[in-house]
Design an enzyme around this catalytic site. Sequence first.
Site, PDB file in Angstrom:
ATOM      1  CG  ASP A   7      31.120  42.532 -57.669  1.00 29.64           C
ATOM      2  OD1 ASP A   7      30.173  42.889 -58.399  1.00 29.64           O
ATOM      3  OD2 ASP A   7      32.015  41.758 -58.049  1.00 29.64           O
ATOM      4  CB  CYS A  64      29.293  39.483 -58.547  1.00 31.37           C
ATOM      5  SG  CYS A  64      29.259  37.759 -59.054  1.00 31.37           S
ATOM      6  CB  THR A  66      29.712  35.947 -64.018  1.00 31.31           C
ATOM      7  OG1 THR A  66      30.369  35.636 -62.771  1.00 31.31           O
ATOM      8  CG2 THR A  66      30.726  36.471 -65.024  1.00 31.31           C
ATOM      9  CG  HIS A  97      11.666  21.888 -58.636  1.00 32.60           C
ATOM     10  ND1 HIS A  97      11.942  21.080 -59.711  1.00 32.60           N
ATOM     11  CD2 HIS A  97      10.310  22.038 -58.638  1.00 32.60           C
ATOM     12  CE1 HIS A  97      10.816  20.732 -60.329  1.00 32.60           C
ATOM     13  NE2 HIS A  97       9.805  21.320 -59.708  1.00 32.60           N
ATOM     14  CG  HIS A 132      10.731  19.551 -55.081  1.00 30.84           C
ATOM     15  ND1 HIS A 132      11.529  19.103 -56.097  1.00 30.84           N
ATOM     16  CD2 HIS A 132       9.472  19.612 -55.581  1.00 30.84           C
ATOM     17  CE1 HIS A 132      10.796  18.918 -57.188  1.00 30.84           C
ATOM     18  NE2 HIS A 132       9.534  19.222 -56.899  1.00 30.84           N
TER      19      HIS A 132
END
Length: 147
Positions: A7, A64, A66, A97, A132
């Site tokens: 964004d 974005c 955060t 993982h 995993h």
Amino acid sequence: MIAVGSDHGGLEMKQAICRLLQERGLEFSDLGPADDGSVDYPDFGVKVATAVASGACETGVLICGTGIGMSIAANKVDGIRAALVHDSFTAQMAKEHNNANVLVLGGRVLSIDLGCELVRVWLDSTFESGRHQQRLDKIHQIEADRK
Ligand code: RB5
């Protein structure tokens, strides 16, 4: 093929990551936005997630402000394992993982250099499979059970 999207809060880092992918000779598709006007992160999160989930692209990178909104949005798409990472260890684990098929970064959290370094670490790491894979199978079973 790597799908890339952001964004306005991640635009500058997206541009740097596209340059990095180009320098490494990797094929990528920049799914926008093209300028720094304000946009809604789910619109671009779903574009990248859909490109990966459909098989049109192998993996994706989303940025974005955060990284939180993009990871929430991308993880709504079945088959997507979007991982928000903040340092080399989480970038490495996201591949080794979790076999994250979408890497998510916070453009207002990390320096551009660190963001690019985390993309490098994730690209250069290898999924360890074994136990995993068993855990990823359980995650995908959650999606199947909810249909
Ligand atoms: C946009 O202002 C900001 O909310 C967005 O980039 C992101 O941080 C959301 O999680």
